[in-house]
Design a protein around this motif. Structure first.
Motif, PDB file in Angstrom:
ATOM      1  N   ARG A  78      43.467  26.937  47.806  1.00  0.00           N
ATOM      2  CA  ARG A  78      42.310  26.043  47.674  1.00  0.00           C
ATOM      3  C   ARG A  78      41.615  26.145  46.319  1.00  0.00           C
ATOM      4  O   ARG A  78      40.636  25.451  46.080  1.00  0.00           O
ATOM      5  CB  ARG A  78      41.281  26.357  48.768  1.00  0.00           C
ATOM      6  N   LEU A  79      42.121  26.992  45.426  1.00  0.00           N
ATOM      7  CA  LEU A  79      41.485  27.127  44.112  1.00  0.00           C
ATOM      8  C   LEU A  79      41.457  25.786  43.397  1.00  0.00           C
ATOM      9  O   LEU A  79      42.424  25.019  43.447  1.00  0.00           O
ATOM     10  CB  LEU A  79      42.225  28.134  43.241  1.00  0.00           C
ATOM     11  N   GLU A  80      40.361  25.516  42.709  1.00  0.00           N
ATOM     12  CA  GLU A  80      40.228  24.327  41.869  1.00  0.00           C
ATOM     13  C   GLU A  80      40.710  24.671  40.458  1.00  0.00           C
ATOM     14  O   GLU A  80      40.706  25.839  40.067  1.00  0.00           O
ATOM     15  CB  GLU A  80      38.758  23.881  41.820  1.00  0.00           C
ATOM     16  N   PRO A  81      41.125  23.680  39.661  1.00  0.00           N
ATOM     17  CA  PRO A  81      41.564  23.957  38.285  1.00  0.00           C
ATOM     18  C   PRO A  81      40.506  24.750  37.517  1.00  0.00           C
ATOM     19  O   PRO A  81      39.325  24.417  37.544  1.00  0.00           O
ATOM     20  CB  PRO A  81      41.760  22.567  37.684  1.00  0.00           C
ATOM     21  N   GLY A  82      40.943  25.845  36.883  1.00  0.00           N
ATOM     22  CA  GLY A  82      40.052  26.703  36.120  1.00  0.00           C
ATOM     23  C   GLY A  82      39.380  27.783  36.963  1.00  0.00           C
ATOM     24  O   GLY A  82      38.824  28.729  36.421  1.00  0.00           O
ATOM     25  N   GLU A  83      39.422  27.649  38.280  1.00  0.00           N
ATOM     26  CA  GLU A  83      38.797  28.643  39.150  1.00  0.00           C
ATOM     27  C   GLU A  83      39.671  29.898  39.185  1.00  0.00           C
ATOM     28  O   GLU A  83      40.895  29.825  39.167  1.00  0.00           O
ATOM     29  CB  GLU A  83      38.642  28.055  40.553  1.00  0.00           C
ATOM     30  N   MET A  84      39.011  31.067  39.248  1.00  0.00           N
ATOM     31  CA  MET A  84      39.734  32.335  39.199  1.00  0.00           C
ATOM     32  C   MET A  84      39.519  33.133  40.474  1.00  0.00           C
ATOM     33  O   MET A  84      38.523  32.956  41.170  1.00  0.00           O
ATOM     34  CB  MET A  84      39.267  33.155  38.001  1.00  0.00           C
ATOM     35  N   LEU A  85      40.453  34.008  40.731  1.00  0.00           N
ATOM     36  CA  LEU A  85      40.401  34.902  41.870  1.00  0.00           C
ATOM     37  C   LEU A  85      40.856  36.267  41.373  1.00  0.00           C
ATOM     38  O   LEU A  85      41.913  36.379  40.745  1.00  0.00           O
ATOM     39  CB  LEU A  85      41.335  34.396  42.975  1.00  0.00           C
ATOM     40  N   ALA A  86      40.061  37.302  41.618  1.00  0.00           N
ATOM     41  CA  ALA A  86      40.407  38.657  41.192  1.00  0.00           C
ATOM     42  C   ALA A  86      40.894  39.458  42.392  1.00  0.00           C
ATOM     43  O   ALA A  86      40.291  39.410  43.465  1.00  0.00           O
ATOM     44  CB  ALA A  86      39.209  39.339  40.553  1.00  0.00           C
ATOM     45  N   LEU A  87      42.002  40.166  42.208  1.00  0.00           N
ATOM     46  CA  LEU A  87      42.580  41.002  43.248  1.00  0.00           C
ATOM     47  C   LEU A  87      42.727  42.423  42.731  1.00  0.00           C
ATOM     48  O   LEU A  87      42.977  42.629  41.545  1.00  0.00           O
ATOM     49  CB  LEU A  87      43.975  40.508  43.647  1.00  0.00           C
ATOM     50  N   GLN A  88      42.607  43.380  43.619  1.00  0.00           N
ATOM     51  CA  GLN A  88      42.918  44.763  43.295  1.00  0.00           C
ATOM     52  C   GLN A  88      44.005  45.208  44.248  1.00  0.00           C
ATOM     53  O   GLN A  88      43.917  44.982  45.458  1.00  0.00           O
ATOM     54  CB  GLN A  88      41.704  45.672  43.471  1.00  0.00           C
ATOM     55  N   THR A  89      45.042  45.806  43.695  1.00  0.00           N
ATOM     56  CA  THR A  89      46.134  46.279  44.526  1.00  0.00           C
ATOM     57  C   THR A  89      46.284  47.786  44.354  1.00  0.00           C
ATOM     58  O   THR A  89      45.905  48.348  43.323  1.00  0.00           O
ATOM     59  CB  THR A  89      47.467  45.607  44.145  1.00  0.00           C
ATOM     60  N   HIS A  90      46.806  48.406  45.367  1.00  0.00           N
ATOM     61  CA  HIS A  90      47.078  49.838  45.304  1.00  0.00           C
ATOM     62  C   HIS A  90      48.469  50.058  45.880  1.00  0.00           C
ATOM     63  O   HIS A  90      48.696  49.863  47.068  1.00  0.00           O
ATOM     64  CB  HIS A  90      46.037  50.631  46.106  1.00  0.00           C
ATOM     65  N   LEU A  91      49.405  50.411  45.028  1.00  0.00           N
ATOM     66  CA  LEU A  91      50.782  50.645  45.426  1.00  0.00           C
ATOM     67  C   LEU A  91      50.976  52.145  45.610  1.00  0.00           C
ATOM     68  O   LEU A  91      50.757  52.921  44.681  1.00  0.00           O
ATOM     69  CB  LEU A  91      51.730  50.102  44.355  1.00  0.00           C
ATOM     70  N   ALA A  92      51.343  52.564  46.800  1.00  0.00           N
ATOM     71  CA  ALA A  92      51.528  53.987  47.091  1.00  0.00           C
ATOM     72  C   ALA A  92      52.539  54.591  46.120  1.00  0.00           C
ATOM     73  O   ALA A  92      53.506  53.953  45.732  1.00  0.00           O
ATOM     74  CB  ALA A  92      51.989  54.168  48.529  1.00  0.00           C
ATOM     75  N   ARG A  93      52.310  55.832  45.762  1.00  0.00           N
ATOM     76  CA  ARG A  93      53.190  56.509  44.819  1.00  0.00           C
ATOM     77  C   ARG A  93      54.502  56.937  45.457  1.00  0.00           C
ATOM     78  O   ARG A  93      54.557  57.261  46.632  1.00  0.00           O
ATOM     79  CB  ARG A  93      52.512  57.762  44.274  1.00  0.00           C
ATOM     80  N   SER A  94      55.511  56.976  44.619  1.00  0.00           N
ATOM     81  CA  SER A  94      56.809  57.514  45.003  1.00  0.00           C
ATOM     82  C   SER A  94      56.709  59.036  44.953  1.00  0.00           C
ATOM     83  O   SER A  94      56.507  59.616  43.880  1.00  0.00           O
ATOM     84  CB  SER A  94      57.872  57.024  44.021  1.00  0.00           C
ATOM     85  N   GLY A  95      56.858  59.669  46.089  1.00  0.00           N
ATOM     86  CA  GLY A  95      56.784  61.126  46.145  1.00  0.00           C
ATOM     87  C   GLY A  95      57.780  61.824  45.228  1.00  0.00           C
ATOM     88  O   GLY A  95      57.408  62.722  44.469  1.00  0.00           O
TER      89      GLY A  95
END
Length: 172
Positions: free
Chosen positions: A50-67
């Motif tokens: 549903r984003l409009e042109p020029g509209e932004m969305l910020a995400l934060q991700t956390h990828l578990a570490r490889s032991g």
């Protein structure tokens, strides 16, 4: 943690059929865990679509570490610490590695100059992608022109060979 900023590129419209196809593919391959996770996952994708042109969305991700990768990195750091001649305190050695690798935040020092403050590499502070980036920066620093000569000052010409012998033991 990785920050991602998305932006809607242009005015073109996405047909409902295309949106439905995207949802079928996205939700058919990956879905949220549990009912709450499923609702959150669908809300996220609906927001993106549903984003409009020029509209932004910020995400934060956390990828578990490889032991295994995490343990190999710290085994390498320990092996290098055991082989070197400069540091007696492991924590000081780790600070030196972080500063040398550029894994720092720059801040005003007590006299007004700028000083490096080593960043954390804890599980909470650095996910898999960030930890791999840290590892690459450490290896680049250790293979650079200064680290070996600093860790083995008496070896002069043999310092690089000593560094190579430790790093090659870890296929680095």
């Amino acid at each position: 943690m990785t920050d991602i900023t998305l932006v809607r590129q242009h005015e073109s419209q996405i047909s409902e059929a295309d949106k439905d196809a995207a949802r079928r593919v996205i939700f058919g391959i990956i879905d949220g865990l549990g009912e709450r996770g499923k609702r959150q996952w669908r809300r996220l994708w609906n927001s993106i679509l549903r984003l409009e042109p020029g509209e932004m969305l910020a995400l934060q991700t956390h990828l578990a570490r490889s032991g295994p990768f995490h343990r190999r990195h710290f085994a390498l750091e320990q092996a290098l610490f055991d082989a070197q001649e400069r540091f007696e305190v492991f924590e000081q050695y780790l600070y030196w590695i972080k500063v040398g690798a550029g894994w720092v935040t720059w801040a005003a020092g007590p006299s007004g100059g700028v000083v490096p403050i080593p960043k954390s590499i804890s599980y909470a502070a650095a996910d898999e992608n960030e930890f791999r980036e840290f590892h690459l920066q450490v290896i680049q620093f250790l293979r650079g022109p200064h680290a070996a000569r600093y860790l083995w000052p008496h070896l002069k010409e043999g310092a690089d060979a000593m560094m190579n012998s430790v790093l090659e033991g870890f296929n680095e």
